[in-house]
Scaffold this motif. Sequence first.
Motif, PDB file in Angstrom:
ATOM      1  N   THR A 185      76.460   1.276  41.369  1.00 13.91           N
ATOM      2  CA  THR A 185      75.889   2.187  42.359  1.00 13.91           C
ATOM      3  C   THR A 185      74.941   1.427  43.287  1.00 13.91           C
ATOM      4  O   THR A 185      74.245   0.520  42.861  1.00 13.91           O
ATOM      5  CB  THR A 185      75.072   3.301  41.681  1.00 13.91           C
ATOM      6  OG1 THR A 185      75.556   3.527  40.386  1.00 13.91           O
ATOM      7  CG2 THR A 185      75.151   4.564  42.460  1.00 13.91           C
ATOM      8  N   VAL A 186      74.917   1.865  44.530  1.00 14.28           N
ATOM      9  CA  VAL A 186      73.997   1.288  45.492  1.00 14.28           C
ATOM     10  C   VAL A 186      72.648   1.987  45.338  1.00 14.28           C
ATOM     11  O   VAL A 186      72.575   3.210  45.294  1.00 14.28           O
ATOM     12  CB  VAL A 186      74.528   1.468  46.935  1.00 14.28           C
ATOM     13  CG1 VAL A 186      73.531   0.936  47.945  1.00 14.28           C
ATOM     14  CG2 VAL A 186      75.871   0.792  47.101  1.00 14.28           C
TER      15      VAL A 186
ATOM     16  N   ASN B 265      68.498  -0.019  49.252  1.00 18.03           N
ATOM     17  CA  ASN B 265      69.422  -0.827  50.045  1.00 18.03           C
ATOM     18  C   ASN B 265      70.046  -0.072  51.219  1.00 18.03           C
ATOM     19  O   ASN B 265      70.718  -0.692  52.034  1.00 18.03           O
ATOM     20  CB  ASN B 265      70.531  -1.387  49.151  1.00 18.03           C
ATOM     21  CG  ASN B 265      69.976  -2.353  48.134  1.00 18.03           C
ATOM     22  OD1 ASN B 265      69.092  -3.150  48.431  1.00 18.03           O
ATOM     23  ND2 ASN B 265      70.469  -2.281  46.916  1.00 18.03           N
TER      24      ASN B 265
END
Length: 124
Positions: free
Chosen positions: A2-3, A7
């Motif tokens: 997962t981001v 970010n």
Amino acid sequence: MTVSFENFPIYKKAIAFTVKIFKILDNENLQKEFSLKDQLKRATLSITNNIAEGSEYGSNKQFIRFLWISKGSCAEVRNMLFVLYSLEKINDEIFNPLNTECLEITKEIYHFIKYLEKSTLDAK
């Protein structure tokens, strides 16, 4: 994998904007505007807080809901900047770039919402 919300470009942009807002609130013209300053801080923080919180639910639908709240907080910030400007507590030099930046953040949040909505539909 997962981001992380840290970010997301929109999060980074909103954090930089939040820092600018907090810095202008130290302006001596605003020293007696306790409640307005407090509300402007809260609304500005709400932009990034909702991006962060919404991203953690693991669902585009939930994330989108929080992004709409974040977008609404942008409108609240722009309104309070306009009030400060109208009261001559901040000048053109402060108001114009902050208002423009907040509008850009609003647009980017909207485009992010549309991207997530399309991704959700494509996944079905």
